[in-house]
Write a protein that holds these residues in place. Structure first.
Motif, PDB file in Angstrom:
ATOM      1  N   GLU A 127      -5.604   9.650   7.984  1.00 54.05           N
ATOM      2  CA  GLU A 127      -4.982  10.347   6.854  1.00 54.05           C
ATOM      3  C   GLU A 127      -5.961  10.458   5.690  1.00 54.05           C
ATOM      4  O   GLU A 127      -6.741   9.538   5.422  1.00 54.05           O
ATOM      5  CB  GLU A 127      -3.726   9.589   6.392  1.00 54.05           C
ATOM      6  CG  GLU A 127      -2.556   9.686   7.338  1.00 54.05           C
ATOM      7  CD  GLU A 127      -1.277   9.159   6.713  1.00 54.05           C
ATOM      8  OE1 GLU A 127      -1.103   9.332   5.488  1.00 54.05           O
ATOM      9  OE2 GLU A 127      -0.460   8.580   7.446  1.00 54.05           O
ATOM     10  N   LYS A 128      -5.907  11.589   5.001  1.00 55.28           N
ATOM     11  CA  LYS A 128      -6.726  11.775   3.805  1.00 55.28           C
ATOM     12  C   LYS A 128      -5.885  11.404   2.593  1.00 55.28           C
ATOM     13  O   LYS A 128      -4.902  12.070   2.272  1.00 55.28           O
ATOM     14  CB  LYS A 128      -7.192  13.231   3.709  1.00 55.28           C
ATOM     15  CG  LYS A 128      -8.152  13.625   4.834  1.00 55.28           C
ATOM     16  CD  LYS A 128      -8.608  15.069   4.696  1.00 55.28           C
ATOM     17  CE  LYS A 128      -9.567  15.443   5.824  1.00 55.28           C
ATOM     18  NZ  LYS A 128     -10.019  16.862   5.708  1.00 55.28           N
TER      19      LYS A 128
ATOM     20  N   TYR B 122       5.455  16.928   0.214  1.00 51.83           N
ATOM     21  CA  TYR B 122       5.925  16.642   1.569  1.00 51.83           C
ATOM     22  C   TYR B 122       7.284  17.290   1.809  1.00 51.83           C
ATOM     23  O   TYR B 122       7.996  17.607   0.859  1.00 51.83           O
ATOM     24  CB  TYR B 122       6.023  15.122   1.774  1.00 51.83           C
ATOM     25  CG  TYR B 122       4.693  14.425   1.595  1.00 51.83           C
ATOM     26  CD1 TYR B 122       3.809  14.301   2.660  1.00 51.83           C
ATOM     27  CD2 TYR B 122       4.317  13.916   0.348  1.00 51.83           C
ATOM     28  CE1 TYR B 122       2.576  13.673   2.497  1.00 51.83           C
ATOM     29  CE2 TYR B 122       3.089  13.293   0.178  1.00 51.83           C
ATOM     30  CZ  TYR B 122       2.223  13.176   1.254  1.00 51.83           C
ATOM     31  OH  TYR B 122       1.005  12.569   1.086  1.00 51.83           O
TER      32      TYR B 122
ATOM     33  N   GLY C 284       5.543  10.741   7.991  1.00 46.00           N
ATOM     34  CA  GLY C 284       4.613   9.645   8.279  1.00 46.00           C
ATOM     35  C   GLY C 284       5.065   8.314   7.695  1.00 46.00           C
ATOM     36  O   GLY C 284       5.870   8.258   6.762  1.00 46.00           O
TER      37      GLY C 284
ATOM     38  N   ALA D 161      -3.482   3.349   7.596  1.00 48.23           N
ATOM     39  CA  ALA D 161      -3.157   4.773   7.746  1.00 48.23           C
ATOM     40  C   ALA D 161      -4.423   5.619   7.784  1.00 48.23           C
ATOM     41  O   ALA D 161      -4.513   6.598   8.536  1.00 48.23           O
ATOM     42  CB  ALA D 161      -2.246   5.228   6.605  1.00 48.23           C
TER      43      ALA D 161
ATOM     44  N   ARG E 231       3.309   6.026   6.024  1.00 41.71           N
ATOM     45  CA  ARG E 231       2.783   5.643   4.704  1.00 41.71           C
ATOM     46  C   ARG E 231       3.673   6.138   3.573  1.00 41.71           C
ATOM     47  O   ARG E 231       4.088   5.359   2.701  1.00 41.71           O
ATOM     48  CB  ARG E 231       1.355   6.185   4.525  1.00 41.71           C
ATOM     49  CG  ARG E 231       0.737   5.847   3.178  1.00 41.71           C
ATOM     50  CD  ARG E 231      -0.668   6.397   3.087  1.00 41.71           C
ATOM     51  NE  ARG E 231      -0.708   7.840   3.185  1.00 41.71           N
ATOM     52  CZ  ARG E 231      -0.534   8.673   2.157  1.00 41.71           C
ATOM     53  NH1 ARG E 231      -0.275   8.194   0.950  1.00 41.71           N
ATOM     54  NH2 ARG E 231      -0.596   9.970   2.322  1.00 41.71           N
TER      55      ARG E 231
END
Length: 298
Positions: free
Chosen positions: A275-276, A155, A95, A269, A97
């Motif tokens: 997105e959380k 990630y 992503g 975002a 961010r």
């Protein structure tokens, strides 16, 4: 006044890169990062050409010296073909961010290469700032497993490495841009870099045999909207403003202000991609940016 102008251009660059990173993440997930890279460079080439023709009667940088063409072309291959290819794939994997947060390493990398290649000052505070930036990034990408005391990367490691490679490409490309541009027009300088990027990606597409993916991407209306928006705010406005910034201030200061993107991108975002984001991740982004700032306040 020159420094203030450079700093304002850097801030405008950060805003542009916030928009373009979100647009390219959306497009890349639809048609793939390779196609997005080539199409956006072609669009940006013509945008800059039209803008420059209306401004000073030159569609292509025919008045640039061979010296400028050489270094800017090298910068384009490093920054666009290598750096952005890795970054855009990181957008798809982890992503925009998180990718742009890791890209906060661009300023210390640019400052290091600026010290090595351009003999720009590299203070001890720069090393401290780099360490703080890395801590901020680690806070975001590392997570503790629920049922154990093990800490692991939250990630995919592939995405993290791709984003880091993008940061190296951007930092080195920015330094070579300054070396080649000097007092030359920043928009036409960007066009030279873009042309080198188009040539580089075209060769890559021929080698990989993936031209059909480009034509498929051109037929995807939703992807083309994202690519068009990203092209305007990225290689057209964003990159040109970044070159304008380093023309009027040091590479490190310009890169520092541009590094606010990981903070600017949080709200979009959440709103656009739902997105959380945890308080820990917001804190990590702020710490990473603070580390970049430390390059210049001590």
């Amino acid at each position: 006044m020159g420094n203030i102008f450079g700093e304002l251009a850097s801030l405008a660059t950060a805003l542009c890169w916030t928009v373009t990173s979100l647009a390219f993440e959306s497009a890349g997930k639809k048609v793939g990062s390779l196609s997005v890279n080539l199409i956006r460079l072609v669009l940006a080439f013509f945008l800059i050409g039209i803008f420059s023709y209306l401004r000073n009667g030159l569609f292509v940088a025919t008045d640039a010296s061979l010296y400028a063409w050489g270094w800017l072309a090298i910068s384009g291959v490093i920054g666009f073909v290598i750096g952005d290819l890795l970054l855009f794939q990181a957008f798809v994997v982890i992503g925009a961010r998180v990718s742009m947060l890791i890209m906060a390493l661009t300023p210390p990398i640019a400052a290091f290469f600026g010290w090595v290649i351009l003999n720009e000052q590299m203070p001890i505070s720069g090393l401290i700032g780099m360490a703080v930036t890395i801590i901020g990034i680690i806070i975001v990408i590392m997570a503790k497993e629920t049922h154990s005391k093990t800490v692991k990367i939250k990630y995919p490691i592939r995405g993290v490495l791709l984003a880091f490679g993008g940061a190296v490409g951007q930092g080195l490309g920015l330094v070579f841009s300054k070396l080649g541009m000097k007092d030359y027009d920043p928009f036409l300088s960007t066009q030279i870099r873009i042309l080198a990027g188009i040539v580089g990606f075209s060769i890559l597409f021929f080698v990989l045999g993936k031209w059909k993916h480009v034509f498929m991407a051109l037929c995807n209306k939703k992807a083309m909207v994202g690519i068009s928006i990203g092209s305007i705010f990225g290689p057209f406005l964003g990159v040109s403003l970044s070159l304008l910034a380093i023309q009027h201030t040091t590479t490190g200061i310009a890169s520092t202000i541009m590094a606010i993107v990981p903070v600017l991108i949080i709200a979009p975002a959440v709103i656009i991609f739902k997105e959380k984001i945890t308080l820990k991740e917001i804190l990590g982004a702020i710490i990473a940016f603070a580390g970049v700032v430390m390059f210049f306040i001590f």
